[in-house]
Design a protein around this motif. Structure first.
Motif, PDB file in Angstrom:
ATOM      1  N   LEU A 295       0.833  -1.198   0.000  1.00  0.00           N
ATOM      2  CA  LEU A 295       0.000   0.000   0.000  1.00  0.00           C
ATOM      3  C   LEU A 295       0.873   1.256   0.000  1.00  0.00           C
ATOM      4  CD1 LEU A 295      -2.834   1.241   0.145  1.00  0.00           C
ATOM      5  CD2 LEU A 295      -2.711   1.077   2.646  1.00  0.00           C
ATOM      6  N   TYR A 296       1.975   1.200   0.743  1.00  0.00           N
ATOM      7  CA  TYR A 296       2.877   2.346   0.830  1.00  0.00           C
ATOM      8  C   TYR A 296       3.554   2.615  -0.518  1.00  0.00           C
ATOM      9  CZ  TYR A 296       6.161   5.631   2.983  1.00  0.00           C
ATOM     10  OH  TYR A 296       6.874   6.761   3.323  1.00  0.00           O
ATOM     11  N   GLU A 297       3.896   1.573  -1.229  1.00  0.00           N
ATOM     12  CA  GLU A 297       4.492   1.740  -2.560  1.00  0.00           C
ATOM     13  C   GLU A 297       3.538   2.489  -3.487  1.00  0.00           C
ATOM     14  OE1 GLU A 297       5.622  -2.031  -4.097  1.00  0.00           O
ATOM     15  OE2 GLU A 297       7.139  -2.417  -2.541  1.00  0.00           O
ATOM     16  N   HIS A 298       2.261   2.138  -3.413  1.00  0.00           N
ATOM     17  CA  HIS A 298       1.263   2.842  -4.225  1.00  0.00           C
ATOM     18  C   HIS A 298       1.113   4.296  -3.754  1.00  0.00           C
ATOM     19  CE1 HIS A 298      -0.024  -0.572  -6.590  1.00  0.00           C
ATOM     20  NE2 HIS A 298      -0.254  -1.297  -5.502  1.00  0.00           N
ATOM     21  N   PHE A 299       1.120   4.504  -2.457  1.00  0.00           N
ATOM     22  CA  PHE A 299       0.994   5.852  -1.890  1.00  0.00           C
ATOM     23  C   PHE A 299       2.112   6.770  -2.393  1.00  0.00           C
ATOM     24  CE2 PHE A 299       2.793   8.545   1.518  1.00  0.00           C
ATOM     25  CZ  PHE A 299       1.812   9.531   1.584  1.00  0.00           C
ATOM     26  N   LEU A 300       3.316   6.248  -2.467  1.00  0.00           N
ATOM     27  CA  LEU A 300       4.461   7.059  -2.902  1.00  0.00           C
ATOM     28  C   LEU A 300       4.355   7.493  -4.356  1.00  0.00           C
ATOM     29  CD1 LEU A 300       7.408   5.198  -1.126  1.00  0.00           C
ATOM     30  CD2 LEU A 300       6.340   7.369  -0.458  1.00  0.00           C
ATOM     31  N   LYS A 301       3.512   6.842  -5.102  1.00  0.00           N
ATOM     32  CA  LYS A 301       3.303   7.219  -6.499  1.00  0.00           C
ATOM     33  C   LYS A 301       2.300   8.359  -6.633  1.00  0.00           C
ATOM     34  CE  LYS A 301       3.940   2.387  -7.934  1.00  0.00           C
ATOM     35  NZ  LYS A 301       3.242   1.217  -8.525  1.00  0.00           N
ATOM     36  N   CYS A 302       1.606   8.662  -5.538  1.00  0.00           N
ATOM     37  CA  CYS A 302       0.526   9.659  -5.579  1.00  0.00           C
ATOM     38  C   CYS A 302       0.983  11.008  -5.018  1.00  0.00           C
ATOM     39  CB  CYS A 302      -0.676   9.161  -4.782  1.00  0.00           C
ATOM     40  SG  CYS A 302      -1.382   7.619  -5.427  1.00  0.00           S
ATOM     41  N   LYS A 303       0.279  12.051  -5.429  1.00  0.00           N
ATOM     42  CA  LYS A 303       0.616  13.396  -4.962  1.00  0.00           C
ATOM     43  C   LYS A 303      -0.065  13.755  -3.645  1.00  0.00           C
ATOM     44  CE  LYS A 303       1.498  15.500  -9.502  1.00  0.00           C
ATOM     45  NZ  LYS A 303       1.078  16.568 -10.459  1.00  0.00           N
ATOM     46  N   SER A 304      -1.204  13.105  -3.355  1.00  0.00           N
ATOM     47  CA  SER A 304      -1.947  13.460  -2.155  1.00  0.00           C
ATOM     48  C   SER A 304      -2.916  12.345  -1.792  1.00  0.00           C
ATOM     49  CB  SER A 304      -2.724  14.773  -2.362  1.00  0.00           C
ATOM     50  OG  SER A 304      -3.667  14.629  -3.412  1.00  0.00           O
ATOM     51  N   VAL A 305      -3.583  12.541  -0.669  1.00  0.00           N
ATOM     52  CA  VAL A 305      -4.584  11.594  -0.173  1.00  0.00           C
ATOM     53  C   VAL A 305      -5.896  12.335  -0.014  1.00  0.00           C
ATOM     54  CG1 VAL A 305      -5.281  10.254   1.843  1.00  0.00           C
ATOM     55  CG2 VAL A 305      -2.959  10.060   0.970  1.00  0.00           C
ATOM     56  N   CYS A 306      -7.010  11.670  -0.305  1.00  0.00           N
ATOM     57  CA  CYS A 306      -8.311  12.314  -0.241  1.00  0.00           C
ATOM     58  C   CYS A 306      -9.356  11.342   0.302  1.00  0.00           C
ATOM     59  CB  CYS A 306      -8.719  12.803  -1.629  1.00  0.00           C
ATOM     60  SG  CYS A 306     -10.268  13.711  -1.667  1.00  0.00           S
ATOM     61  N   THR A 307     -10.341  11.880   1.032  1.00  0.00           N
ATOM     62  CA  THR A 307     -11.436  11.041   1.540  1.00  0.00           C
ATOM     63  C   THR A 307     -12.795  11.554   1.069  1.00  0.00           C
ATOM     64  OG1 THR A 307     -11.613  12.349   3.579  1.00  0.00           O
ATOM     65  CG2 THR A 307     -10.116  10.440   3.606  1.00  0.00           C
ATOM     66  N   ASP A 308     -12.797  12.570   0.231  1.00  0.00           N
ATOM     67  CA  ASP A 308     -14.048  13.199  -0.205  1.00  0.00           C
ATOM     68  C   ASP A 308     -13.982  13.423  -1.713  1.00  0.00           C
ATOM     69  OD1 ASP A 308     -16.213  14.880  -0.744  1.00  0.00           O
ATOM     70  OD2 ASP A 308     -16.009  15.974   1.146  1.00  0.00           O
ATOM     71  N   THR A 309     -14.908  12.842  -2.446  1.00  0.00           N
ATOM     72  CA  THR A 309     -14.870  12.933  -3.911  1.00  0.00           C
ATOM     73  C   THR A 309     -15.092  14.363  -4.401  1.00  0.00           C
ATOM     74  OG1 THR A 309     -17.217  12.285  -3.929  1.00  0.00           O
ATOM     75  CG2 THR A 309     -15.582  10.556  -4.361  1.00  0.00           C
ATOM     76  N   ARG A 310     -15.587  15.244  -3.519  1.00  0.00           N
ATOM     77  CA  ARG A 310     -15.755  16.651  -3.916  1.00  0.00           C
ATOM     78  C   ARG A 310     -14.410  17.379  -3.960  1.00  0.00           C
ATOM     79  NH1 ARG A 310     -20.146  17.971   0.629  1.00  0.00           N
ATOM     80  NH2 ARG A 310     -18.559  16.743   1.732  1.00  0.00           N
ATOM     81  N   ASN A 311     -13.386  16.735  -3.382  1.00  0.00           N
ATOM     82  CA  ASN A 311     -12.063  17.365  -3.342  1.00  0.00           C
ATOM     83  C   ASN A 311     -10.997  16.536  -4.055  1.00  0.00           C
ATOM     84  OD1 ASN A 311     -13.072  19.486  -1.679  1.00  0.00           O
ATOM     85  ND2 ASN A 311     -12.912  18.133   0.104  1.00  0.00           N
ATOM     86  N   ILE A 312     -11.398  15.741  -5.002  1.00  0.00           N
ATOM     87  CA  ILE A 312     -10.454  14.897  -5.730  1.00  0.00           C
ATOM     88  C   ILE A 312      -9.496  15.758  -6.552  1.00  0.00           C
ATOM     89  CG2 ILE A 312     -10.228  13.206  -7.595  1.00  0.00           C
ATOM     90  CD1 ILE A 312     -11.098  11.957  -5.020  1.00  0.00           C
ATOM     91  N   SER A 313      -8.218  15.423  -6.490  1.00  0.00           N
ATOM     92  CA  SER A 313      -7.220  16.099  -7.322  1.00  0.00           C
ATOM     93  C   SER A 313      -6.499  15.047  -8.166  1.00  0.00           C
ATOM     94  CB  SER A 313      -6.216  16.859  -6.454  1.00  0.00           C
ATOM     95  OG  SER A 313      -5.562  15.984  -5.551  1.00  0.00           O
TER      96      SER A 313
END
Length: 421
Positions: free
Chosen positions: A6-24
């Motif tokens: 999971l951490y390997e995938h996280f490092l590929k991303c720019k940010s984390v989100c829990t609300d689809t209204r704030n997806i980047s």
């Protein structure tokens, strides 16, 4: 899925989100579930709107390899934050307390960001979801992390501390907040002091104000204490707070003497991390409160102290005491219910009502069922069961160039009163 994967995938991303209204673009979406919603249902929308991965815990919603299955999304979020924290070479400052947490955090961030690249809790995202999100927003460029931690029951600060793993910590104060969950002021002290216990077990540094005997008692005999507050002196708080520091006068945009300790915390941490005196003073003087916290608003000939973000018996009394000292003959308070007080609610609301009746006020307005149920016959007091009732009758007051204090718990949303004045 392992935390390493999971951490390997996280490092590929720019940010984390829990609300689809704030997806980047290129974020990692965590499909959290709540009492009235199932985040798994929004995973596909998150991917369509630019998320690289969606973390889900219901196989029904897995469409392709962008949907990563875990046993529990919330636990995965928390475990990922802890795993990330252990890989960060970043000092973490954690703070909690009954009152002033967010203002203190903002002041500390203003001071430390003069010299360092800081990452701090956004708003008051200080719970079991907010703390992980704050940690996951940090990266290897973050030089100092500032994590606010809130709690409304025992063991919550302990839990958050075990995720944030702070190197430094402080408690703003102990007050009558969340009594429904903590049970009593003694319960509050025990719960908040879980931060001290974590720091002591791990031989980390505790900051404590030398004026606060209760906190000094809670820390007890400990080798890693930074005592502060002796280099400053409160000069004025009418309406803005000013204090002396290093033969200078700091003139802040904060109202209320109750913010003095919050400023002292920021100064202490600035000194510890070797921020220059000039930058410390500049940061505090240029910090302007927002989000309904100790704001001063001038509107239609009135001056308004807007402190409507939250309230509990301790902060309410502090605000009223400060308001009472302000030199103005046309003072009005508009106070809203205080929440999460449990069986002590009638007593605590009665205490505030009685205290207010002893003040020399042009008018006192109370809003909410708790205040309404204990309404007194004081001729200067008016009680409304809801904001809607206040709204219907507000025009009858005919206020002219008043000094207002507006304060209540978040659920009362008394900032709406600005639209009536």
């Amino acid at each position: 899925m392992t935390i390493e994967t999971l951490y390997e995938h996280f490092l590929k991303c720019k940010s984390v989100c829990t609300d689809t209204r704030n997806i980047s673009e290129n974020c990692m979406f965590f499909a959290l579930q709540g009492g009235n919603f199932n985040g798994n249902k929004f995973a596909e929308d998150a991917i369509k709107n630019g998320a690289s991965f969606a973390i889900i815990d219901d196989i029904e919603y897995k469409i392709n390899d962008q949907y990563l299955m875990v046993d529990d999304v919330l636990i995965a979020l928390q475990n990922l934050a802890l795993f990330h924290r252990k890989h960060l070479n970043t000092p973490i400052i954690s703070l909690t307390g009954s009152n002033g947490k967010t203002t203190t955090k903002e002041l500390v961030n203003a001071v430390l960001s003069k010299k360092y690249k800081t990452t701090a809790t956004k708003g008051n995202l200080n719970n079991h979801i907010g703390v992980p999100l704050t940690l996951l927003s940090m990266n290897n460029t973050t030089e100092i992390g500032i994590v606010e931690m809130g709690a409304n029951h025992q063991k919550e600060i302990e839990f958050l501390s075990n995720i944030a793993l702070p190197d430094y910590g402080l408690i703003t104060n102990f007050g009558k907040a969340h009594l429904e969950g903590f049970g009593s002021i003694e319960g509050v002290i025990k719960g908040k002091s879980e931060l001290y216990q974590h720091l002591k077990v791990n031989s980390k540094i505790i900051f404590v104000n030398h004026h606060d005997e209760l906190q000094i008692k809670q820390v007890g005999a400990y080798d890693h204490i930074e005592v502060f507050g002796s280099k400053t002196q409160l000069l004025e708080s009418q309406p803005y707070l000013s204090l002396s520091y290093e033969q200078q006068t700091i003139k802040s945009h904060l109202t209320g003497s109750y913010n003095y300790n919050n400023v002292c915390v920021a100064i202490a941490l600035g000194e510890y991390f070797k921020v220059s005196t000039k930058d410390i003073v500049d940061a505090i003087e240029n910090y302007i409160p927002s989000n309904n916290r100790s704001q001063i608003v001038n509107q239609n000939g009135h001056q308004i102290i807007l402190d409507a973000y939250n309230a509990n018996p301790s902060s309410m009394l502090a605000a009223l005491s400060n308001f009472n000292q302000l030199k103005n003959e046309n003072k009005v308070v508009i106070l809203g219910d205080m929440f999460e007080l449990g069986e002590t609610a009638p007593e605590e609301h009665q205490h505030i009502s009685d205290y207010t009746s002893d003040l020399k006020l042009k008018n006192a307005i109370f809003v909410g069922e708790n205040f309404y149920n204990i309404k007194s016959k004081n001729s200067n007091s008016n009680y409304f069961k809801s904001f809607e009732d206040l709204n219907a009758h507000f025009g009858n007051f005919n206020f002219n160039q008043q000094l207002f204090l507006i304060k209540g718990s978040r659920g009362m949303a008394l900032e709406r009163v600005l639209n009536l004045i």
